[in-house]
Design an enzyme around this catalytic site. Sequence first.
Site, short mmCIF file in Angstrom:
data_model
loop_
_atom_site.label_atom_id
_atom_site.label_comp_id
_atom_site.label_asym_id
_atom_site.label_seq_id
_atom_site.Cartn_x
_atom_site.Cartn_y
_atom_site.Cartn_z
N TYR A 63 0.83 -1.21 0.00
CA TYR A 63 0.00 0.00 0.00
C TYR A 63 0.87 1.26 0.00
CZ TYR A 63 -4.77 -1.78 0.76
OH TYR A 63 -6.01 -2.34 0.62
N LYS B 57 3.27 -15.36 2.09
CA LYS B 57 3.42 -16.05 0.81
C LYS B 57 4.92 -16.30 0.67
CE LYS B 57 1.72 -17.63 -3.10
NZ LYS B 57 0.80 -18.77 -3.21
N ASP C 55 -2.98 -18.05 0.19
CA ASP C 55 -4.02 -18.71 -0.63
C ASP C 55 -4.72 -19.79 0.18
OD1 ASP C 55 -1.59 -20.09 -0.63
OD2 ASP C 55 -1.67 -20.66 -2.75
N ASP D 88 -6.31 -6.92 4.13
CA ASP D 88 -7.46 -6.26 3.51
C ASP D 88 -8.38 -7.32 2.91
OD1 ASP D 88 -9.05 -4.16 2.39
OD2 ASP D 88 -8.07 -4.52 0.46
N ASP E 295 -12.22 -9.05 4.52
CA ASP E 295 -13.52 -9.05 3.82
C ASP E 295 -14.08 -10.46 3.76
OD1 ASP E 295 -13.29 -6.30 3.24
OD2 ASP E 295 -14.13 -6.58 1.23
C1 IPM Z 1 -10.39 -1.19 4.20
C2 IPM Z 1 -10.68 -0.55 2.87
C3 IPM Z 1 -9.56 0.41 2.53
C4 IPM Z 1 -8.29 -0.39 2.39
C5 IPM Z 1 -9.81 1.28 1.28
C6 IPM Z 1 -11.09 2.06 1.38
C7 IPM Z 1 -8.65 2.19 1.01
O1 IPM Z 1 -10.88 -1.52 1.90
O2 IPM Z 1 -10.24 -0.47 5.20
O3 IPM Z 1 -10.32 -2.43 4.25
O4 IPM Z 1 -8.01 -0.93 1.32
O5 IPM Z 1 -7.55 -0.48 3.36
MG MG Z 2 -10.92 -3.52 2.64
#
Ligand code: IPM
Ligand code: MG
Length: 362
Positions: free
Chosen positions: A141, A192, A224, A248, A252
């Site tokens: 990032y 990884k 993975d 990240d 999710d």
């Molecule tokens: C998160 C989001 C952010 C990230 C975006 C909005 C920049 O997806 O906080 O997980 O990628 O960190």
């Molecule tokens: Mg995110």
Amino acid sequence: MTRKIAVLPGDGIGTEIVAEALKVLDCLRQDFGLAVETEEALIGGAAYDAKGTPFPEETLSLCQAADAVLLGAVGGPKWESLDYSVRPERGLLGLRSELELFANLRPAILYPQLVGASTLKPEVVSGLDILIIRELTGGIYFGQPRGRRINEKGQREGYNTLVYSESEIRRIGHIAFQTAQKRNRRVCSVDKANVLECTELWREVMIEVSKDYPDVALSHMYVDNAAMQLVRAPKQFDVMVTENMFGDILSDCAAMLTGSIGMLPSASLDQNGKGMYEPIHGSAPDIAGKGIANPIATILSVAMLLRYSFDDAASAERIERAVVAALDAGLRTTDIYSEGTRKVDTAEMGDAIVSALRASNS
Ligand code: IPM
Ligand code: MG
């Protein structure tokens, strides 16, 4: 002593869900004597529209001066064609970086009431309680060099750099082990290392750090496989620690185990425990303005704020119990709705949680 919270609603559903979180804080202030004050500032697309930058100077100073930060979400299609340097996401990334919020805690807990809302089988997810610790200020990032260029063949080329110094790995490692000591004493470090030198170093340093914590069991998993294990048998995990981008993605994925990404709060902490608190979901432009977003992740982020930044576990638990009470009463926003429950909008969910909170004061 009155403590100050910088409130950054941001874009899309950010403003809607933060409004509900503020109701909760108001209730704690009025009914429970919590000594906090809040001050709002702009971030993301809203800040770009008003000031020409997603991360205004005054927003940074407010956050630096405040004891904690509560953020909604940033981004949306309206700003997608802007240059990277002024995209809404730069505001959020800038804040994480300026405040050195390197430790991102993303708990994924399945509330028993929502077992039916998960897309996974009840036996796979019921009782789930895992914590993903994501390194937040390093890795791909932020790595340099980054950018776009024309290569020698005259083709457009994009490039980013995955880089971690050992001290960056070490400090997030310590957070992971210390957190695991307060939980089930298991850390799974995700990398990884079979392909990327950077994460080979990650693994090496994690092993070194683990020597300080003989009471915690360390394991390693390739990212993975970790993604697969999260949907195959998520309860095998206690604490997962990983680099920025893997975290990240995996968070999710973990969110869906809990029924909805609308349920997951997060804390991003610096070395001294100062923090920013935000739902892990984004600004959800598809439902923004409709008043149907789930405010629970943001309300639970307030609970995390009180627990981690203000050392006020009692108020945090009070909020968490109020959320459970609203779920017990059968209230569900669209994202967690299932047959036999009652569909409510954002404000109704917020109000129900506030009522439950108020009712607990007797
Ligand atoms: C998160 C989001 C952010 C990230 C975006 C909005 C920049 O997806 O906080 O997980 O990628 O960190
Ligand atoms: Mg995110």
